[in-house]
Design a protein around this motif. Structure first.
Motif, PDB file in Angstrom:
ATOM      1  N   LEU A  58       0.808  -1.207   0.000  1.00 34.43           N
ATOM      2  CA  LEU A  58       0.000   0.000   0.000  1.00 34.43           C
ATOM      3  C   LEU A  58       0.849   1.267   0.000  1.00 34.43           C
ATOM      4  N   ARG A  59       2.166   1.115   0.188  1.00 31.82           N
ATOM      5  CA  ARG A  59       3.122   2.222   0.088  1.00 31.82           C
ATOM      6  C   ARG A  59       4.442   1.643  -0.367  1.00 31.82           C
ATOM      7  N   ASP A  60       5.368   2.493  -0.805  1.00 36.38           N
ATOM      8  CA  ASP A  60       6.691   2.004  -1.192  1.00 36.38           C
ATOM      9  C   ASP A  60       7.379   1.350   0.007  1.00 36.38           C
ATOM     10  N   PHE A  61       8.009   0.223  -0.239  1.00 32.95           N
ATOM     11  CA  PHE A  61       8.701  -0.564   0.777  1.00 32.95           C
ATOM     12  C   PHE A  61      10.166  -0.632   0.333  1.00 32.95           C
ATOM     13  N   ALA A  62      11.038   0.117   1.007  1.00 26.27           N
ATOM     14  CA  ALA A  62      12.382   0.367   0.489  1.00 26.27           C
ATOM     15  C   ALA A  62      13.312  -0.838   0.543  1.00 26.27           C
ATOM     16  N   SER A  63      13.184  -1.680   1.551  1.00 29.29           N
ATOM     17  CA  SER A  63      14.166  -2.758   1.698  1.00 29.29           C
ATOM     18  C   SER A  63      13.540  -3.979   2.365  1.00 29.29           C
ATOM     19  N   HIS A  64      13.660  -5.126   1.696  1.00 29.83           N
ATOM     20  CA  HIS A  64      13.035  -6.361   2.176  1.00 29.83           C
ATOM     21  C   HIS A  64      13.869  -7.549   1.703  1.00 29.83           C
ATOM     22  N   ARG A  65      13.995  -8.538   2.559  1.00 32.18           N
ATOM     23  CA  ARG A  65      14.677  -9.775   2.188  1.00 32.18           C
ATOM     24  C   ARG A  65      13.731 -10.956   2.361  1.00 32.18           C
ATOM     25  N   LEU A  66      13.871 -11.923   1.459  1.00 31.22           N
ATOM     26  CA  LEU A  66      12.998 -13.109   1.485  1.00 31.22           C
ATOM     27  C   LEU A  66      13.844 -14.353   1.259  1.00 31.22           C
ATOM     28  N   TRP A  67      13.627 -15.365   2.129  1.00 30.28           N
ATOM     29  CA  TRP A  67      14.290 -16.660   1.990  1.00 30.28           C
ATOM     30  C   TRP A  67      13.250 -17.744   1.718  1.00 30.28           C
ATOM     31  N   ARG A  68      13.603 -18.696   0.872  1.00 30.79           N
ATOM     32  CA  ARG A  68      12.774 -19.894   0.652  1.00 30.79           C
ATOM     33  C   ARG A  68      13.657 -21.117   0.848  1.00 30.79           C
ATOM     34  N   GLY A  69      13.232 -21.958   1.811  1.00 24.43           N
ATOM     35  CA  GLY A  69      14.002 -23.171   2.051  1.00 24.43           C
ATOM     36  C   GLY A  69      15.449 -22.903   2.423  1.00 24.43           C
ATOM     37  N   GLY A  70      15.716 -21.813   3.150  1.00 28.07           N
ATOM     38  CA  GLY A  70      17.071 -21.512   3.578  1.00 28.07           C
ATOM     39  C   GLY A  70      17.891 -20.742   2.561  1.00 28.07           C
ATOM     40  N   ARG A  71      17.334 -20.469   1.376  1.00 27.44           N
ATOM     41  CA  ARG A  71      18.069 -19.758   0.328  1.00 27.44           C
ATOM     42  C   ARG A  71      17.502 -18.361   0.142  1.00 27.44           C
ATOM     43  N   LEU A  72      18.376 -17.345   0.149  1.00 26.07           N
ATOM     44  CA  LEU A  72      17.941 -15.971  -0.082  1.00 26.07           C
ATOM     45  C   LEU A  72      17.511 -15.839  -1.542  1.00 26.07           C
ATOM     46  N   VAL A  73      16.232 -15.479  -1.759  1.00 28.03           N
ATOM     47  CA  VAL A  73      15.720 -15.395  -3.124  1.00 28.03           C
ATOM     48  C   VAL A  73      15.378 -13.963  -3.528  1.00 28.03           C
ATOM     49  N   TYR A  74      15.353 -13.040  -2.553  1.00 31.13           N
ATOM     50  CA  TYR A  74      15.062 -11.646  -2.909  1.00 31.13           C
ATOM     51  C   TYR A  74      15.690 -10.719  -1.886  1.00 31.13           C
ATOM     52  N   ASP A  75      16.311  -9.663  -2.372  1.00 29.99           N
ATOM     53  CA  ASP A  75      16.912  -8.637  -1.516  1.00 29.99           C
ATOM     54  C   ASP A  75      16.734  -7.309  -2.242  1.00 29.99           C
ATOM     55  N   GLY A  76      15.728  -6.531  -1.843  1.00 27.47           N
ATOM     56  CA  GLY A  76      15.454  -5.279  -2.538  1.00 27.47           C
ATOM     57  C   GLY A  76      14.191  -4.629  -2.002  1.00 27.47           C
ATOM     58  N   GLY A  77      13.639  -3.725  -2.790  1.00 23.11           N
ATOM     59  CA  GLY A  77      12.441  -3.019  -2.378  1.00 23.11           C
ATOM     60  C   GLY A  77      11.221  -3.426  -3.184  1.00 23.11           C
TER      61      GLY A  77
END
Length: 297
Positions: A58-77
């Motif tokens: 609902l607003r800009d989200f500047a920085s977020h990290r996401l892991w799936r199964g122990g592996r980092l799959v996203y690092d950004g906004g």
């Protein structure tokens, strides 16, 4: 789909401001959540489940990290209006590294399978994993639910059901592996239309679900919703509101009940809700309408 309402409000504490309300039930849950100063070092482990999580920013989200199964799959906004789809069986973890405000849908696979099976799709649901996808349809459906989240006591079960049906149908058509259900261009049969209108008229004060209406007409939920609008030009929720306003007019004309009581008797949450809907559909406030009727007499 069945809707249970739950509302709670938590005061801001430790620099955190949480969303005031959630909607949910056995088939889905909807939650708005926001934080101005999240703990940027905390990694959140999401409980595993056979369900899909759809998150709309609902607003800009500047920085977020996401892991799936122990592996980092996203690092950004994430940009405002973007959405993401995650499968909660993937051992999901995330890290909120900046202020955010989002709306989250939790959709159990069993509920999605049931919905699409009604539409003639026998294959189990499987959505693509999506991160940061701008999808105007999902964003505007999320926006449509914000008033219900802010005022759960005024939330119409028919309206929330319709939005959730539209969301699930769109997700399957755009991101699902199962074929999209075939659209029906036919309205309701005469007996189905009469039965649906009778049920709505008999539940003006308490409302009822799309599932109940569809069951009485021997149709799937989404087929019933489409066919009802083809037959009447209105969604089931809009028809319910019009019937409530017509009932209110009858009570204002034939009784001396106060307007607040009439609004409650007709199924409106309070006098403000009654006045707002009445003005939109009748073109004048309830008080002015009653005054005009008395002058005409």
């Amino acid at each position: 789909m069945r809707l249970n309402r739950k509302a709670g409000q938590e005061a801001a504490r430790d620099g955190k401001a949480w969303a005031p309300a959630a909607l949910g039930g056995g088939n889905y849950s909807i939650l708005r959540k926001c934080e101005e100063r999240p703990d940027a070092e905390q990694v959140l482990k999401i409980p595993c489940d056979d369900a899909f999580s759809v998150i709309v920013q609902l607003r800009d989200f500047a920085s977020h990290r996401l892991w799936r199964g122990g592996r980092l799959v996203y690092d950004g906004g994430h940009a405002r209006q973007s959405m993401s789809i995650a499968y909660l069986g993937d051992e999901v973890r995330c890290q909120h590294r900046a202020a955010y405000d989002n709306l989250r849908f939790i959709l159990p696979r069993a509920a999605m399978n049931e919905l699409l099976y009604e539409e003639g799709v026998p294959r189990p649901v499987a959505f693509d994993r999506v991160t940061g996808q701008v999808d105007p349809v999902v964003y505007h459906l999320a926006q449509a639910l914000l008033p219900a989240l802010g005022m759960p006591g005024q939330a119409s079960q028919l309206f929330v059901d319709q939005v959730m049906l539209a969301l699930c149908t769109h997700l399957n058509a755009r991101y699902g592996e199962a074929p999209a259900p075939r659209e029906s261009a036919r309205g309701l049969a005469g007996w189905q239309l009469r039965r649906a209108q009778e049920l709505i008229a008999n539940h003006l004060s308490d409302g009822l679900s799309v599932a109940r209406l569809a069951q009485e007409c021997a149709l799937s939920r989404s087929h019933f919703t489409r066919a009802f609008k083809l037959s009447t030009g209105l969604s089931p929720h809009d028809w319910l509101l019009r019937m409530r306003v017509e009932k209110a007019k009858e009570l204002m004309r034939d009784t001396s009940l106060c307007l607040s009581q009439i609004g409650l008797d007709c199924g409106f949450a309070d006098q403000s809700h009654f006045s707002r809907v009445f003005l939109r559909l009748a073109g004048m406030s309830p008080a002015n309408w009653r005054r005009f009727q008395r002058l005409e007499r």
